[in-house]
Design a protein around this motif. Structure first.
Motif, PDB file in Angstrom:
ATOM      1  N   ALA A 269      53.531  32.191  44.080  1.00 29.91           N
ATOM      2  CA  ALA A 269      53.067  33.056  45.192  1.00 29.91           C
ATOM      3  C   ALA A 269      52.888  31.919  46.559  1.00 29.91           C
ATOM      4  N   PRO A 270      53.028  32.570  47.543  1.00 29.07           N
ATOM      5  CA  PRO A 270      53.016  31.683  48.794  1.00 29.07           C
ATOM      6  C   PRO A 270      51.440  31.421  49.143  1.00 29.07           C
ATOM      7  N   ALA A 271      51.486  30.361  49.853  1.00 29.45           N
ATOM      8  CA  ALA A 271      49.981  29.889  50.013  1.00 29.45           C
ATOM      9  C   ALA A 271      49.199  30.910  51.038  1.00 29.45           C
ATOM     10  N   MET A 272      47.909  31.173  50.590  1.00 25.71           N
ATOM     11  CA  MET A 272      47.168  31.880  51.206  1.00 25.71           C
ATOM     12  C   MET A 272      45.604  31.164  51.442  1.00 25.71           C
ATOM     13  N   ASP A 273      45.181  31.530  52.663  1.00 29.80           N
ATOM     14  CA  ASP A 273      43.818  31.152  52.834  1.00 29.80           C
ATOM     15  C   ASP A 273      42.931  31.592  51.703  1.00 29.80           C
TER      16      ASP A 273
ATOM     17  N   LEU B 263      41.803  35.311  50.393  1.00 27.66           N
ATOM     18  CA  LEU B 263      42.144  35.660  49.100  1.00 27.66           C
ATOM     19  C   LEU B 263      41.042  36.256  48.447  1.00 27.66           C
ATOM     20  N   ARG B 264      40.163  35.571  48.418  1.00 23.75           N
ATOM     21  CA  ARG B 264      38.817  36.044  47.751  1.00 23.75           C
ATOM     22  C   ARG B 264      38.122  37.263  48.321  1.00 23.75           C
ATOM     23  N   GLU B 265      38.420  37.471  49.809  1.00 28.38           N
ATOM     24  CA  GLU B 265      38.062  38.783  50.335  1.00 28.38           C
ATOM     25  C   GLU B 265      38.888  39.734  49.665  1.00 28.38           C
ATOM     26  N   GLN B 266      40.362  39.676  49.706  1.00 31.46           N
ATOM     27  CA  GLN B 266      41.310  40.827  49.148  1.00 31.46           C
ATOM     28  C   GLN B 266      40.973  41.049  47.747  1.00 31.46           C
ATOM     29  N   LEU B 267      40.849  40.060  46.814  1.00 29.64           N
ATOM     30  CA  LEU B 267      40.358  40.008  45.416  1.00 29.64           C
ATOM     31  C   LEU B 267      39.219  40.869  45.347  1.00 29.64           C
TER      32      LEU B 267
ATOM     33  N   GLY C  36      46.382  46.390  40.961  1.00 25.28           N
ATOM     34  CA  GLY C  36      45.671  46.794  42.147  1.00 25.28           C
ATOM     35  C   GLY C  36      45.982  45.792  43.185  1.00 25.28           C
ATOM     36  N   VAL C  37      45.916  44.584  42.662  1.00 18.26           N
ATOM     37  CA  VAL C  37      45.957  43.471  43.647  1.00 18.26           C
ATOM     38  C   VAL C  37      47.361  43.102  43.914  1.00 18.26           C
ATOM     39  N   ARG C  38      48.148  43.522  43.295  1.00 18.59           N
ATOM     40  CA  ARG C  38      49.592  43.541  43.525  1.00 18.59           C
ATOM     41  C   ARG C  38      49.942  44.539  44.778  1.00 18.59           C
ATOM     42  N   ARG C  39      49.310  45.654  44.614  1.00 17.92           N
ATOM     43  CA  ARG C  39      49.661  46.577  45.574  1.00 17.92           C
ATOM     44  C   ARG C  39      49.167  46.232  46.996  1.00 17.92           C
ATOM     45  N   VAL C  40      47.940  45.645  46.865  1.00 12.58           N
ATOM     46  CA  VAL C  40      47.059  45.055  48.172  1.00 12.58           C
ATOM     47  C   VAL C  40      47.988  43.823  48.796  1.00 12.58           C
TER      48      VAL C  40
ATOM     49  N   LYS D 142      42.981  33.407  37.469  1.00 12.15           N
ATOM     50  CA  LYS D 142      41.818  32.699  36.916  1.00 12.15           C
ATOM     51  C   LYS D 142      40.709  33.110  37.813  1.00 12.15           C
ATOM     52  N   LEU D 143      40.854  33.123  39.070  1.00 15.67           N
ATOM     53  CA  LEU D 143      39.867  33.365  40.119  1.00 15.67           C
ATOM     54  C   LEU D 143      39.603  34.921  39.770  1.00 15.67           C
ATOM     55  N   LEU D 144      40.361  35.649  40.038  1.00 22.30           N
ATOM     56  CA  LEU D 144      40.197  37.289  39.877  1.00 22.30           C
ATOM     57  C   LEU D 144      39.423  37.520  38.520  1.00 22.30           C
ATOM     58  N   ARG D 145      39.677  36.941  37.168  1.00 19.72           N
ATOM     59  CA  ARG D 145      38.812  37.121  36.034  1.00 19.72           C
ATOM     60  C   ARG D 145      37.441  36.473  36.277  1.00 19.72           C
TER      61      ARG D 145
END
Length: 289
Positions: A194-198, A202-206, A246-250, A261-264
């Motif tokens: 995956a490309p780097a993301m702030d 990322l946490r906000e999107q998740l 759901g995350v993939r769609r976003v 791991k973070l998502l879980r």
């Protein structure tokens, strides 16, 4: 008339026959697609799966696809049979389990083909797959790139690993299959890098995806989930699949291993509330796997 498949370079006079049983919802997760993109997938599905089989060392005559979906199907696609099922949110996947399982059982008992390709991650199919194999049919399972490292998968997702371990072959639907086949919404959707993301972004999107999922969960299912999470360090397979899709769609991409791991961890924090250091020990150990 004998079917020909261009990706195999000619007629299948000697190739063994294969029939595919595909859960539309699972395939969408596997490819990281939106529901709209599934229309395009169905038109090219025979080619997509044919390439996937060949790229995984299986030169078979893919004769027919059974397509299980809870969406209204107005398409008529050659060599595809649609099966209407209830949405997973209504019955926990029972209707698709029964429909796909019944077809798997009948095909094996009648020896309608030598090979069956199953596109589903429902662990409840395990005994039905075993029964089909005892009838002499080879059963293969569609899988993602994570299945190439089964030792790691057994730690991260033991239910999915158990199901994949039953397969005669795991047919990985990777980036090369997508490029050669169905022209997906995102050309390299199955690539896990995956490309780097702030991190905060990322946490906000998740969190947005997790909160939307939690808001839709009825209270009785919330209680069941709380009880289950108290007894395990992971999260249920179906919840994991639903949230990853759901995350993939976003994000319009797959999550990296650490992002999963973070998502879980965020799901556990939401469901169980603030955890004591002792309660957090299991997720911390999980990072050491």
């Amino acid at each position: 008339m004998k079917r020909q498949h261009s990706s195999h370079g000619g007629a299948h006079n000697s190739a063994e026959s294969c029939i595919a049983l595909i859960d539309a919802r699972f395939l969408a997760w596997l490819q990281g697609q939106t529901e709209a993109a599934q229309d395009n997938t169905r038109q090219h599905l025979l080619t997509l799966l044919g390439h996937a089989l060949v790229n995984n060392g299986l030169d078979l005559n893919l004769r027919r696809i059974y397509w299980y979906s809870d969406s209204a199907e107005d398409q008529v696609v050659d060599a595809q049979i649609s099966r209407a099922v209830l949405p997973h949110s209504q019955d926990g996947g029972v209707s698709i389990l029964r429909a796909l399982g019944a077809d798997l059982k009948r095909l094996a008992e009648r020896q309608a083909c030598e090979h069956i390709l199953v596109g589903s991650d429902d662990e409840r199919l395990l005994s039905l797959i075993d029964e089909a194999q005892l009838h002499g049919v080879a059963v293969h399972l569609l899988a993602d790139e994570a299945s190439r490292n089964m030792n790691q998968l057994q730690r991260d997702d033991p239910g999915w690993a158990r199901l994949l371990s039953q397969a005669d072959h795991r047919v990985v639907l990777g980036a090369q299959n997508l490029r050669d086949g169905a022209q997906p919404r995102h050309g390299n959707a199955a690539v896990h890098a995956a490309p780097a993301m702030d991190p905060e972004q990322l946490r906000e999107q998740l969190n947005t995806v997790i909160q939307a999922w939690w808001a839709d969960e009825p209270e009785d299912l919330r209680e069941e989930l709380r009880e289950e999470l108290h007894n395990t360090r992971g999260i249920p397979q179906e919840v994991d699949r639903q949230l990853l899709l759901g995350v993939r769609r976003v994000l319009e991409r797959a999550l990296s291993f650490q992002e999963k791991k973070l998502l879980r961890e965020m799901v556990r924090d939401l469901v169980l509330g603030p955890q004591t250091p002792a309660a957090n020990a299991a997720p911390q150990d999980d990072h050491m796997d």
